[in-house]
Design a protein around this motif. Structure first.
Motif, PDB file in Angstrom:
ATOM      1  N   TYR A 160       0.834  -1.239   0.078  1.00 32.74           N
ATOM      2  CA  TYR A 160       0.115  -0.033   0.087  1.00 32.74           C
ATOM      3  C   TYR A 160       0.937   1.244   0.054  1.00 32.74           C
ATOM      4  N   GLN A 161       1.979   1.206   0.701  1.00 33.20           N
ATOM      5  CA  GLN A 161       2.801   2.475   0.855  1.00 33.20           C
ATOM      6  C   GLN A 161       3.547   2.603  -0.477  1.00 33.20           C
ATOM      7  N   ASN A 162       3.745   1.903  -1.201  1.00 36.01           N
ATOM      8  CA  ASN A 162       4.427   1.951  -2.466  1.00 36.01           C
ATOM      9  C   ASN A 162       3.243   2.427  -3.406  1.00 36.01           C
ATOM     10  N   ALA A 163       2.019   1.972  -3.398  1.00 39.77           N
ATOM     11  CA  ALA A 163       0.971   2.500  -4.051  1.00 39.77           C
ATOM     12  C   ALA A 163       0.857   4.045  -3.979  1.00 39.77           C
ATOM     13  N   LYS A 164       0.620   4.167  -2.674  1.00 45.52           N
ATOM     14  CA  LYS A 164       0.512   5.674  -2.268  1.00 45.52           C
ATOM     15  C   LYS A 164       1.499   6.547  -2.808  1.00 45.52           C
ATOM     16  N   GLU A 165       2.759   6.222  -2.745  1.00 42.93           N
ATOM     17  CA  GLU A 165       3.954   7.000  -3.203  1.00 42.93           C
ATOM     18  C   GLU A 165       3.832   7.137  -4.879  1.00 42.93           C
ATOM     19  N   ASP A 166       3.373   6.206  -5.655  1.00 41.16           N
ATOM     20  CA  ASP A 166       2.905   6.333  -7.117  1.00 41.16           C
ATOM     21  C   ASP A 166       1.924   7.336  -6.996  1.00 41.16           C
ATOM     22  N   ILE A 167       0.902   7.442  -6.479  1.00 37.44           N
ATOM     23  CA  ILE A 167      -0.098   8.453  -6.466  1.00 37.44           C
ATOM     24  C   ILE A 167       0.541   9.857  -6.246  1.00 37.44           C
ATOM     25  N   ILE A 168       1.342   9.924  -5.093  1.00 35.10           N
ATOM     26  CA  ILE A 168       2.031  11.305  -4.997  1.00 35.10           C
ATOM     27  C   ILE A 168       2.914  11.589  -6.140  1.00 35.10           C
ATOM     28  N   ARG A 169       3.655  10.617  -6.868  1.00 35.54           N
ATOM     29  CA  ARG A 169       4.418  10.922  -8.095  1.00 35.54           C
ATOM     30  C   ARG A 169       3.551  11.563  -9.292  1.00 35.54           C
ATOM     31  N   ARG A 170       2.367  10.744  -9.369  1.00 31.32           N
ATOM     32  CA  ARG A 170       1.536  11.084 -10.381  1.00 31.32           C
ATOM     33  C   ARG A 170       0.730  12.483 -10.362  1.00 31.32           C
ATOM     34  N   ASN A 171       0.555  12.761  -9.142  1.00 33.28           N
ATOM     35  CA  ASN A 171      -0.002  14.124  -8.969  1.00 33.28           C
ATOM     36  C   ASN A 171       0.989  15.282  -9.171  1.00 33.28           C
ATOM     37  N   ARG A 172       2.377  14.992  -8.838  1.00 29.89           N
ATOM     38  CA  ARG A 172       3.301  15.931  -9.170  1.00 29.89           C
ATOM     39  C   ARG A 172       3.372  15.997 -10.529  1.00 29.89           C
TER      40      ARG A 172
END
Length: 666
Positions: A383-395
């Motif tokens: 989950y933490q890795n999926a959440k980090e990917d969401i943050i990267r996509r938003n940036r």
């Protein structure tokens, strides 16, 4: 082929945006080949270090040939050690030197014998023995085994020969099972206790080690105390949770997802032959409910029978046991129908009401289908890795869908490209702070963050007045400097806070849209509205407003905590005559604030500090002067804020007057 400047800048930006957690990072070249694998206690700091200062030729070549950086976050540095080992062996990267020779980290083995022994080994065989590890810190493992030998009188001989006692029996370090000096049951009680210790169930043994250590120190036997201390420290290293490598050789996948609105990222951690060797991030767009997302993903991800492992672990949001059973049956039916084969599907129940502010991403129910903490921890890691990917996509992207929906919902004239958010933080009225954060094109614009130490409400609980002061100071400054104004102001609060800010914006003669987001039901309030706007849970517009609101809250709270820490270190009472640290603590305990102290009597101060009346009188006089100064500052600022003329010039003049008054008082 070397990188151009733009590629190097992209790599540097990836490093700056990395999380501050432990993990493993992979550098890839233009052919998507992994050329380097590294581990880090803090990914952001480690990756950023590649782009600062003078670097050796190896690092320069690495950066020159790399085209991208990927990373996998782990729960702790110990897991990063093991994962790095696995990935280096899998990819044999060009720029890695260590661990390519196939050497593995050592494990602790409890042999399967009538009288088991404990050994360190790098060779894992299925002989019925118990294995614990692997342990990257081989020295800690050696210290731990030595400590076990000192605590437990167990055999150390490689081969036990009957009726042949070794030296350890004669020095009292072994019970000599070879001479039948101890029966099998009593001996294996020691082994069971060691197993519980390694399984993190040995509180009694840990307490015994601590007790012996304290007794040794009390008896001035510092050598023994140090030995026990080192053993206890080694034990803590041994008990680190390992979720990236196990002795269970069964293949399995762990799947988790994170989402913001219709944007969803799935993370798949693949364990093969007991080792985590694959990590896949897959990005999708979906309006489906959370309970349907996993099923849809499985159908798309496992498009070939060969990809399906024997076991699949999933997070699953379900309201009841019956809905869980029904959902799992649907997934099993799909596998059976398409492949005439169904893997073991294990689901971990999670609560539906997990919020972003929760300390843990998933909060597991007590009746979870799987109780093993290792599986839960691996799902959390996914989950933490999926959440980090969401943050990267938003940036990386302009959040156009959310901005367009927000423009429509709030009936704005222009697309709200720049949104500024405000929040207030205080502790019982003390240390009031207003945070201002800025989002541009749907993403944080941190260079435009500001913080305001509030003056009019110091010691008071008045969010309306606090919002008025913060917005007045912000937009008066922008007007004076002729700088860009935001398209939307978002307030963390309801209709009261929104109307308070609207009165300031109107008095300044500005035309800026204002909205408030009330946290309880996520309602959107506009100035002077009789009812709120309620958006669907997965609305892109609501998601963006929540991100802005949550960021304002985080920023305000962190600054308030800094002020509280500073206050705890430097007390305002120390500015008074005859008052140092010890007396300041006594005054703070008795009177709390300077204002309360100024309203007290000389006799009270003398009694609290145990000082003469003359000294108490000087302290009281200084406290009254300081209290009057604070009151004048508050009064002047309040008067300036209450001036609400009909023109912009009058409002600006009022704010300037407040600023000049405070400067004069200071």
């Amino acid at each position: 082929m070397t990188n151009d400047i733009d590629t190097r800048e992209n790599l540097h930006q990836t490093a700056l945006n990395a999380p501050s957690s432990s993990g493993v990072y992979l550098w890839r070249d233009r052919n998507a080949t992994v050329i380097y694998v590294g581990k880090a206690k803090n990914l952001k700091n480690r990756l950023s270090s590649y782009f600062s200062g003078q670097k050796d030729i190896k690092t320069q070549l690495l950066i020159a040939h790399a085209i991208s950086i990927e990373y996998i976050t782990t729960m702790n540095e110990y897991e990063a050690f093991l994962l790095e080992n696995n990935l280096i062996k899998k990819y044999t990267p060009r720029y890695n030197i260590n661990l390519k020779d196939g050497k593995s980290y050592p494990s602790l083995k409890i042999t399967k014998e009538d009288y088991p022994k404990i050994i360190k080994t790098r060779r894992i065989i299925e002989d019925g023995s118990f294995y614990f590890g692997p342990f990257p810190d081989a020295n800690a493992l050696d210290v731990f085994i030595k400590t076990l030998y000192k605590l437990y009188p167990i055999r150390r001989c490689k081969t036990m020969r009957k009726n042949h006692a070794c030296m350890y029996y004669h020095i009292g370090a072994c019970k000599a099972p070879c001479l039948d000096k101890i029966d099998k049951k009593a001996y294996n009680q020691f082994i069971d206790e060691i197993r519980r210790l390694l399984e993190n169930k040995g509180e009694q043994t840990k307490n015994r080690i601590e007790k012996e250590m304290k007794e040794a120190a009390k008896n001035l036997d510092f050598e023994k105390a140090a030995r026990l201390r080192d053993g206890l420290k080694a034990l803590l290293v041994m008990q680190n949770q390992n979720i990236v490598e196990t002795f269970d050789s069964a293949d399995r996948d762990y799947i988790a997802f994170a989402r913001e609105g219709e944007m969803v990222s799935f993370s798949v951690l693949s364990v093969r032959l007991g080792k985590l060797t694959e990590h896949h991030l897959l990005q999708v767009s979906s309006l489906s409910e959370d309970s349907d997302l996993v099923g849809e993903f499985l159908c798309a991800y496992y498009d070939e029978k060969e990809k399906v492992p024997p076991s699949v672990f999933l997070p699953l949001i379900a309201d009841t046991e019956s809905s869980l059973s029904e959902y799992l049956d649907e997934i099993r039916h799909w596998f059976t129908k398409n492949y005439a084969y169904c893997p073991e599907i294990h689901a971990i129940l999670i609560q539906n009401d997990v919020k972003e502010d929760d300390a843990k991403p998933y909060r597991y129910k007590s009746n979870a289908v799987l109780s093993e903490e290792r599986h839960k921890a691996t799902i959390r890691m996914a989950y933490q890795n999926a959440k980090e990917d969401i943050i990267r996509r938003n940036r990386k992207k302009c959040d156009t869908p959310a901005l367009e929906e927000l423009q429509k919902v709030l009936s704005l004239k222009n697309l709200p490209r720049r949104i500024e958010g405000f929040d207030i933080a205080h502790i019982g009225g003390k240390f009031p702070v207003a945070s201002l954060i800025s989002f541009y094109n749907g993403n944080p614009d941190k260079k435009n963050y500001r913080e305001y130490r509030l003056k009019t409400t110091d010691g008071l609980i008045d969010d309306f007045a606090s919002m008025k002061e913060a917005t007045s100071r912000r937009y008066t400054r922008l007007l004076n400097d002729n700088k860009e104004l935001p398209d939307l102001i978002l307030i963390d609060g309801g209709i009261g806070q929104v109307n308070a800010v609207d009165s300031i914006i109107s008095s300044l003669g500005l035309d800026i849209a204002i909205a408030g987001l009330a946290k309880r039901d996520e309602e959107i309030w506009l100035p002077h509205a009789s009812s709120p706007i309620c958006l669907p849970k997965h609305s892109d517009a609501l998601r963006l407003l929540q991100r802005v609101r949550d960021e304002t809250h985080r920023f305000a709270t962190s600054r308030n905590q800094e002020l509280r820490t500073k206050e705890n270190v430097i007390s305002p009472f120390t500015s008074l005559p005859h008052v140092a640290e010890k007396r300041a603590k006594a005054l703070a305990k008795a009177f709390t604030t300077i204002e309360e102290l100024s309203a007290s009597q000389e006799s009270q101060i003398a009694q609290v500090l145990h000082v003469r009346a003359e000294i108490a009188s000087e302290i009281l006089l200084a406290a009254k002067k300081e209290s009057q100064r604070l009151n004048r500052r508050k009064k002047k600022t309040e008067e300036a804020l209450e001036m609400s003329g009909t023109t912009k010039e009058k409002a600006v003049e009022a704010a300037r007057a407040a600023s000049l008054a405070n400067e004069a008082i200071e």
